[in-house]
Design an enzyme around this catalytic site. Structure first.
Site, PDB file in Angstrom:
ATOM      1  N   PRO A  88       0.820  -1.221   0.000  1.00  0.00           N
ATOM      2  CA  PRO A  88       0.000   0.000   0.000  1.00  0.00           C
ATOM      3  C   PRO A  88       0.854   1.272   0.000  1.00  0.00           C
ATOM      4  O   PRO A  88       0.326   2.357  -0.206  1.00  0.00           O
ATOM      5  CB  PRO A  88      -0.802  -0.107   1.304  1.00  0.00           C
ATOM      6  CG  PRO A  88      -0.684  -1.520   1.741  1.00  0.00           C
ATOM      7  CD  PRO A  88       0.618  -2.026   1.205  1.00  0.00           C
ATOM      8  N   GLU A 115       3.300  -9.080   8.570  1.00  0.00           N
ATOM      9  CA  GLU A 115       3.331  -7.618   8.744  1.00  0.00           C
ATOM     10  C   GLU A 115       4.181  -6.943   7.666  1.00  0.00           C
ATOM     11  O   GLU A 115       4.416  -5.739   7.726  1.00  0.00           O
ATOM     12  CB  GLU A 115       3.869  -7.255  10.135  1.00  0.00           C
ATOM     13  CG  GLU A 115       3.089  -7.868  11.287  1.00  0.00           C
ATOM     14  CD  GLU A 115       1.586  -7.643  11.191  1.00  0.00           C
ATOM     15  OE1 GLU A 115       1.183  -6.483  11.018  1.00  0.00           O
ATOM     16  OE2 GLU A 115       0.837  -8.632  11.284  1.00  0.00           O
ATOM     17  N   ARG A 153      -2.531  -7.292 -20.708  1.00  0.00           N
ATOM     18  CA  ARG A 153      -3.493  -6.857 -21.722  1.00  0.00           C
ATOM     19  C   ARG A 153      -3.009  -5.649 -22.519  1.00  0.00           C
ATOM     20  O   ARG A 153      -3.625  -5.280 -23.520  1.00  0.00           O
ATOM     21  CB  ARG A 153      -4.885  -6.633 -21.123  1.00  0.00           C
ATOM     22  CG  ARG A 153      -4.908  -5.799 -19.877  1.00  0.00           C
ATOM     23  CD  ARG A 153      -6.288  -5.689 -19.267  1.00  0.00           C
ATOM     24  NE  ARG A 153      -7.190  -4.931 -20.113  1.00  0.00           N
ATOM     25  CZ  ARG A 153      -8.286  -5.409 -20.687  1.00  0.00           C
ATOM     26  NH1 ARG A 153      -8.642  -6.660 -20.499  1.00  0.00           N
ATOM     27  NH2 ARG A 153      -9.026  -4.642 -21.431  1.00  0.00           N
ATOM     28  N   ASP A 167      -9.373   0.625 -24.762  1.00  0.00           N
ATOM     29  CA  ASP A 167      -9.596   0.739 -23.318  1.00  0.00           C
ATOM     30  C   ASP A 167      -9.981   2.163 -22.959  1.00  0.00           C
ATOM     31  O   ASP A 167      -9.347   3.115 -23.390  1.00  0.00           O
ATOM     32  CB  ASP A 167      -8.337   0.341 -22.532  1.00  0.00           C
ATOM     33  CG  ASP A 167      -8.358  -1.127 -22.108  1.00  0.00           C
ATOM     34  OD1 ASP A 167      -9.300  -1.832 -22.518  1.00  0.00           O
ATOM     35  OD2 ASP A 167      -7.439  -1.545 -21.397  1.00  0.00           O
TER      36      ASP A 167
END
Ligand code: 4GY
Length: 224
Positions: A88, A115, A153, A167
């Protein structure tokens, strides 16, 4: 593109190896996907790869040695690979980042658990940290699969037609609404213009709907 994935759960990747766009890219030899079991690089008979955090606190931290040795083993096969850690704290994944990464020859993905990993791995062994969004999942594997799919892709020849050049995020806005048969169901009808056969009018309608959709659902994309 060659993907090497370092993980404690290699079987999770069977999901994308066996079905869908990534599976087809593999069978067309547009990409390869190899998993590395991090436990194979443990230095003890219990195959441990984690230990308690210095400073205390809950959970376990993945140790430097097995990760560093595994990355070195990957690099013996593909020396100029870009090593990416999914977390993150990384650079947020978007269409542009997936497209940039799709131009590389080799990517190594490190999947964390518990963790997370000892910071010294990030300091010395990782080229880039990537995040798939501002939320926490239980391990890097699902994030790695998202990244592999988004990159694959974008590789020429992976999607059948020229789907990837269509897209919506390439245009920076959301898609227009889609309809298929039947023309009427439970009183709901297909917009008449789509049945008209007049392609120029259809294109114009779709463009308008794309903008309308984006204004309604994702105002943040319009401002840019
Ligand atoms: N979000 N984007 C993400 C994540 C959790 C390492 C175990 C994210 O990429 N990865 O939430 N990862 C992992 C991070 C330790 C939990």
């Amino acid at each position: 593109m060659r993907f090497d994935v370092i993980t404690l759960f290699p079987d999770m990747f069977d999901a994308i190896k066996s079905e869908g766009v990534v599976a087809r890219a593999i069978s067309k030899s547009k990409i390869s996907l190899k998993t590395w079991q991090l436990r194979d690089f443990s230095n003890n008979k219990y195959r441990n790869v984690d230990d308690r955090p210095y400073g205390g606190g809950a959970g376990m931290v993945m140790m430097v040695k097995p990760i560093r040795e595994c990355i070195n083993a990957v690099k013996q096969k593909t020396s100029d690979t870009k090593v990416i850690y999914l977390s993150p704290q990384g650079k947020k994944l978007n269409h542009k980042l997936a497209n940039d990464l799709s131009k590389l020859e080799s990517i190594t993905l490190l999947c964390g658990r518990y963790e997370g990993i000892d910071e010294r791995v990030i300091e010395r062994d990782i080229d880039m940290e990537v995040s798939i969004g501002d939320y926490v999942i239980s391990g890097g594997e699902l994030a790695a699969m998202v990244l592999i799919d988004a990159i694959s892709r974008q590789i020429p020849g992976v999607l059948g037609n020229h789907n990837s050049i269509n897209d919506s995020f390439l245009r920076g806005i959301l898609d227009y609404p889609q309809y298929t048969r039947p023309e009427e169901i439970d009183g709901q009808i297909v917009p008449e213009i789509l049945l008209s056969g007049h392609q120029a009018n259809i294109d114009k309608w779709r463009q308008e709907k794309s903008i309308e959709n984006t204004t309604k659902k994702r105002k943040d994309l319009i401002k840019k």
